[in-house]
Write a protein that holds these residues in place. Structure first.
Motif, PDB file in Angstrom:
ATOM      1  N   GLU A 150       0.790  -1.494  -0.045  1.00  0.00           N
ATOM      2  CA  GLU A 150       0.088  -0.098   0.012  1.00  0.00           C
ATOM      3  C   GLU A 150       0.812   1.269   0.084  1.00  0.00           C
ATOM      4  OE1 GLU A 150      -2.561  -0.634   3.365  1.00  0.00           O
ATOM      5  OE2 GLU A 150      -3.426  -2.432   2.438  1.00  0.00           O
ATOM      6  N   GLY A 151       0.556   2.157  -0.683  1.00  0.00           N
ATOM      7  CA  GLY A 151       1.123   3.409  -0.765  1.00  0.00           C
ATOM      8  C   GLY A 151       2.383   3.454  -1.962  1.00  0.00           C
ATOM      9  N   THR A 152       2.570   2.308  -2.433  1.00  0.00           N
ATOM     10  CA  THR A 152       3.437   2.662  -3.708  1.00  0.00           C
ATOM     11  C   THR A 152       2.490   2.407  -5.007  1.00  0.00           C
ATOM     12  OG1 THR A 152       4.882   0.808  -2.527  1.00  0.00           O
ATOM     13  CG2 THR A 152       4.926   0.787  -4.827  1.00  0.00           C
ATOM     14  N   SER A 153       3.172   3.619  -5.655  1.00  0.00           N
ATOM     15  CA  SER A 153       2.387   3.855  -6.870  1.00  0.00           C
ATOM     16  C   SER A 153       2.146   2.626  -7.732  1.00  0.00           C
ATOM     17  CB  SER A 153       3.555   4.710  -7.918  1.00  0.00           C
ATOM     18  OG  SER A 153       3.771   6.019  -7.451  1.00  0.00           O
ATOM     19  N   ASN A 154       0.965   2.788  -8.421  1.00  0.00           N
ATOM     20  CA  ASN A 154       0.382   1.811  -9.015  1.00  0.00           C
ATOM     21  C   ASN A 154       1.010   1.291 -10.358  1.00  0.00           C
ATOM     22  OD1 ASN A 154      -2.135   0.654 -11.181  1.00  0.00           O
ATOM     23  ND2 ASN A 154      -2.560   0.320  -9.101  1.00  0.00           N
ATOM     24  N   GLN A 155       0.969  -0.121 -10.453  1.00  0.00           N
ATOM     25  CA  GLN A 155       1.888  -0.892 -11.365  1.00  0.00           C
ATOM     26  C   GLN A 155       1.124  -0.596 -12.842  1.00  0.00           C
ATOM     27  OE1 GLN A 155       0.809  -4.998 -12.313  1.00  0.00           O
ATOM     28  NE2 GLN A 155      -0.686  -4.984 -10.277  1.00  0.00           N
ATOM     29  N   PHE A 156       0.007  -0.175 -12.802  1.00  0.00           N
ATOM     30  CA  PHE A 156      -0.539   0.253 -14.286  1.00  0.00           C
ATOM     31  C   PHE A 156      -0.244   1.899 -14.732  1.00  0.00           C
ATOM     32  CE2 PHE A 156      -2.420  -3.504 -12.974  1.00  0.00           C
ATOM     33  CZ  PHE A 156      -1.907  -4.486 -14.078  1.00  0.00           C
ATOM     34  N   ASN A 157       0.283   2.501 -13.836  1.00  0.00           N
ATOM     35  CA  ASN A 157       0.670   3.934 -13.970  1.00  0.00           C
ATOM     36  C   ASN A 157       1.641   3.981 -15.325  1.00  0.00           C
ATOM     37  OD1 ASN A 157       2.532   6.198 -13.969  1.00  0.00           O
ATOM     38  ND2 ASN A 157       1.737   6.717 -11.984  1.00  0.00           N
ATOM     39  N   PRO A 158       1.262   4.795 -16.266  1.00  0.00           N
ATOM     40  CA  PRO A 158       2.114   4.880 -17.457  1.00  0.00           C
ATOM     41  C   PRO A 158       3.427   5.124 -17.484  1.00  0.00           C
ATOM     42  CG  PRO A 158       0.072   6.096 -17.806  1.00  0.00           C
ATOM     43  CD  PRO A 158      -0.044   5.807 -16.290  1.00  0.00           C
ATOM     44  N   LYS A 159       4.069   5.810 -16.264  1.00  0.00           N
ATOM     45  CA  LYS A 159       5.541   5.992 -16.113  1.00  0.00           C
ATOM     46  C   LYS A 159       5.798   4.603 -15.489  1.00  0.00           C
ATOM     47  CE  LYS A 159       5.207  11.046 -15.439  1.00  0.00           C
ATOM     48  NZ  LYS A 159       5.167  11.871 -14.437  1.00  0.00           N
ATOM     49  N   VAL A 160       5.307   4.046 -14.699  1.00  0.00           N
ATOM     50  CA  VAL A 160       5.737   2.864 -13.951  1.00  0.00           C
ATOM     51  C   VAL A 160       5.931   1.615 -15.174  1.00  0.00           C
ATOM     52  CG1 VAL A 160       5.147   0.841 -12.298  1.00  0.00           C
ATOM     53  CG2 VAL A 160       4.736   3.359 -11.845  1.00  0.00           C
ATOM     54  N   LEU A 161       4.858   1.621 -15.880  1.00  0.00           N
ATOM     55  CA  LEU A 161       4.895   0.638 -17.084  1.00  0.00           C
ATOM     56  C   LEU A 161       6.221   0.923 -18.031  1.00  0.00           C
ATOM     57  CD1 LEU A 161       1.082   0.683 -17.955  1.00  0.00           C
ATOM     58  CD2 LEU A 161       2.352  -1.065 -17.317  1.00  0.00           C
ATOM     59  N   ARG A 162       6.329   2.292 -18.283  1.00  0.00           N
ATOM     60  CA  ARG A 162       7.584   2.509 -18.992  1.00  0.00           C
ATOM     61  C   ARG A 162       8.830   2.248 -18.603  1.00  0.00           C
ATOM     62  NH1 ARG A 162       6.207   7.533 -20.191  1.00  0.00           N
ATOM     63  NH2 ARG A 162       7.879   8.654 -19.402  1.00  0.00           N
ATOM     64  N   ALA A 163       8.931   2.454 -17.255  1.00  0.00           N
ATOM     65  CA  ALA A 163      10.394   2.088 -16.556  1.00  0.00           C
ATOM     66  C   ALA A 163      10.534   0.651 -16.470  1.00  0.00           C
ATOM     67  CB  ALA A 163      10.242   2.900 -15.571  1.00  0.00           C
ATOM     68  N   MET A 164       9.388  -0.195 -16.229  1.00  0.00           N
ATOM     69  CA  MET A 164       9.621  -1.567 -16.229  1.00  0.00           C
ATOM     70  C   MET A 164      10.129  -2.354 -17.327  1.00  0.00           C
ATOM     71  SD  MET A 164       6.434  -2.933 -13.516  1.00  0.00           S
ATOM     72  CE  MET A 164       5.000  -2.467 -14.521  1.00  0.00           C
ATOM     73  N   GLN A 165       9.727  -1.818 -18.642  1.00  0.00           N
ATOM     74  CA  GLN A 165      10.438  -2.170 -19.910  1.00  0.00           C
ATOM     75  C   GLN A 165      10.044  -3.465 -20.065  1.00  0.00           C
ATOM     76  OE1 GLN A 165      14.247  -1.406 -21.109  1.00  0.00           O
ATOM     77  NE2 GLN A 165      13.826   1.029 -20.570  1.00  0.00           N
ATOM     78  N   GLY A 166       8.647  -4.142 -19.781  1.00  0.00           N
ATOM     79  CA  GLY A 166       8.315  -5.273 -19.953  1.00  0.00           C
ATOM     80  C   GLY A 166       8.653  -6.503 -19.139  1.00  0.00           C
ATOM     81  N   SER A 167       9.237  -6.011 -18.042  1.00  0.00           N
ATOM     82  CA  SER A 167       9.977  -7.025 -17.081  1.00  0.00           C
ATOM     83  C   SER A 167       8.600  -7.332 -16.280  1.00  0.00           C
ATOM     84  CB  SER A 167      10.984  -6.559 -16.081  1.00  0.00           C
ATOM     85  OG  SER A 167      12.113  -6.591 -16.738  1.00  0.00           O
ATOM     86  N   GLN A 168       7.558  -6.596 -16.362  1.00  0.00           N
ATOM     87  CA  GLN A 168       6.260  -7.103 -15.428  1.00  0.00           C
ATOM     88  C   GLN A 168       5.830  -8.513 -16.070  1.00  0.00           C
ATOM     89  OE1 GLN A 168       6.679  -4.458 -17.541  1.00  0.00           O
ATOM     90  NE2 GLN A 168       4.751  -3.684 -18.222  1.00  0.00           N
ATOM     91  N   PHE A 169       6.152  -8.602 -17.476  1.00  0.00           N
ATOM     92  CA  PHE A 169       5.603  -9.870 -18.058  1.00  0.00           C
ATOM     93  C   PHE A 169       6.413 -11.279 -17.645  1.00  0.00           C
ATOM     94  CE2 PHE A 169       4.368  -6.489 -21.125  1.00  0.00           C
ATOM     95  CZ  PHE A 169       2.903  -6.445 -20.444  1.00  0.00           C
ATOM     96  N   HIS A 170       7.430 -10.879 -17.080  1.00  0.00           N
ATOM     97  CA  HIS A 170       8.499 -11.935 -16.779  1.00  0.00           C
ATOM     98  C   HIS A 170       8.668 -12.537 -15.252  1.00  0.00           C
ATOM     99  CE1 HIS A 170      11.166  -9.663 -19.923  1.00  0.00           C
ATOM    100  NE2 HIS A 170       9.789 -10.277 -20.402  1.00  0.00           N
ATOM    101  N   LEU A 171       7.887 -11.960 -14.448  1.00  0.00           N
ATOM    102  CA  LEU A 171       7.707 -12.319 -12.973  1.00  0.00           C
ATOM    103  C   LEU A 171       6.434 -12.073 -12.619  1.00  0.00           C
ATOM    104  CD1 LEU A 171       8.120  -9.275 -12.073  1.00  0.00           C
ATOM    105  CD2 LEU A 171      10.548 -10.051 -11.617  1.00  0.00           C
TER     106      LEU A 171
END
Lengths: 256, 256
Positions: B144-165
């Motif tokens: 809780e309190g951590t920025s949302n995983q689907f926030n466009p800036k978070v998505l961009r910085a993850m560079q697709g790693s969200q699909f690997h773990l």
């Protein structure tokens, strides 16, 4: 205390130009933003020539400024927004003389050094300088093509670490020769597994580490003249590490 | 191929709302930007429902899209600018269904996990997920309190790693209990030297690491329930490390 109230004031207009490399070189000055950086510059005896502050910031910090004998100028929020490089500037700035020389005598180019080859992103550069400081490195050498150390975004990301270690700008070929003369091992960094695994290297007090461009890595001609090139094995499916993260992992491993 | 030419089109207006958490929850959708992320989403069988592309991007990638059987809509640069979260959007987007569940059965919460406690900066969060992927971690838990995983800036910085773990959102207290039930050591991270030096911990295949807020560190109540709290000794004069750098140094040391 002198007051400037208009963004059209000729001194404000000149200082605003310090955000660009051309402006900085013309005046041999640069601009620092935020109390944290201003106070670090004062503490480390930088050539702070003028302090610009909103009344609110002056109230907060006037006790700490009591021994500051040069010019302090009151500005308003509009001028702060004009001079600042952040969305909501704190309201305090220092106009600082550019350090006159990058010359370090042979005998001083010792200990551990981080070399930046063509690094573009100001945030990455600043974070690497901050990390080099935290890792206890002696200095950072900004190679050609690397964003300028007095770029406002680089200054912000360094968070004052530029005052804790040596910063040099110059030709990396030249500096690699100098480091070699002093018997420092030079480690390049590569993205492919033909290089050596970083964790096999024994930590030491003397070494140089070169980090390369975000997209293209280090220049081939530099990779050819290192002592050894290192890589960080990627265990998952990420294509690469952010360059500042890679630099952090390498420096904290290599530094004794 | 269907074409949309106006930013006032009702579907475009709805998709634009996916940049906010409220909009994403209302529609159970999120928006991905850039070919790299769109192709990673397709490769990892995400629920891609619509692809929006400028003619230029379609020309570049139409061979790779040949097996994509759902809706592809042509858009223009004006719409791309409207939907995008970067200064110069590439011109290709995917509208993707939000994953329906964060439920992971007990037997799967194994291996190595990164827990984020109140991390604010989207760039830091994304970089930590990318680094966790590169370090071979099994998943990241967004407290809780951590920025949302689907926030466009978070998505961009993850560079697709969200699909690997695995990515989980939830109450860290709850997940720490679950990890403890599975006998994983839980390492907190602290800024003070009352904690244990990280390099004294033996690397292993099973552990959880908690990183805390950029300014304030981890919540006290979580520090109290860890197996051990770790710190990275600062050798120079930097006040602290960037949280993503610290996470990188810790993960690459701890992970076997």
């Amino acid at each position: 205390m002198e007051k400037i109230t208009s963004v059209k004031n000729s001194r404000i207009k000149e200082w605003k130009k310090l955000k660009s490399k051309k402006g900085r070189e013309k005046h041999s000055l640069y601009i620092l933003e935020s109390w944290h950086l201003v106070s670090e510059a004062l503490d480390s005896n930088q050539d702070v020539q003028v302090i610009l502050t909103t009344p609110k910031q002056f109230e907060l910090h006037n006790e700490e400024l009591i021994n500051y004998s040069k010019e302090i100028i009151e500005i308003n929020d509009e001028i702060a927004n004009d001079l600042g490089s952040t969305i909501t500037p704190q309201g305090i700035f220092a106009i600082v003389g550019l350090p006159s020389s990058n010359i370090i005598e042979n005998e001083n180019i010792d200990g551990s050094w981080l070399l930046l080859d063509n690094i573009q992103d100001p945030g990455n550069i600043g974070t690497m300088v901050r990390t080099a400081d935290a890792a206890g490195m002696n200095g950072v050498i900004f190679g050609e093509g690397t964003s300028n150390q007095f770029n406002p975004k680089v200054l912000r990301a360094m968070q004052g670490s530029q005052f804790h270690l040596k910063i040099i700008e110059g030709d990396l070929n030249h500096w690699i020769d100098k480091l070699k003369e002093n018997k420092l091992p030079i480690y390049g960094s590569e993205l492919n597994d033909e290089a050596s695994i970083y964790s096999d290297i024994k930590p030491s007090r003397q070494f140089a580490l070169i980090m390369g461009n975000e997209g293209n890595g280090m220049q081939k001609k530099l990779l050819d003249i290192t002592t050894k090139n290192l890589y960080i094995p990627i265990k998952g499916n990420a294509e690469s590490l952010n360059v500042a993260i890679a630099a952090g992992v390498l420096m904290f491993h290599l530094q004794k």
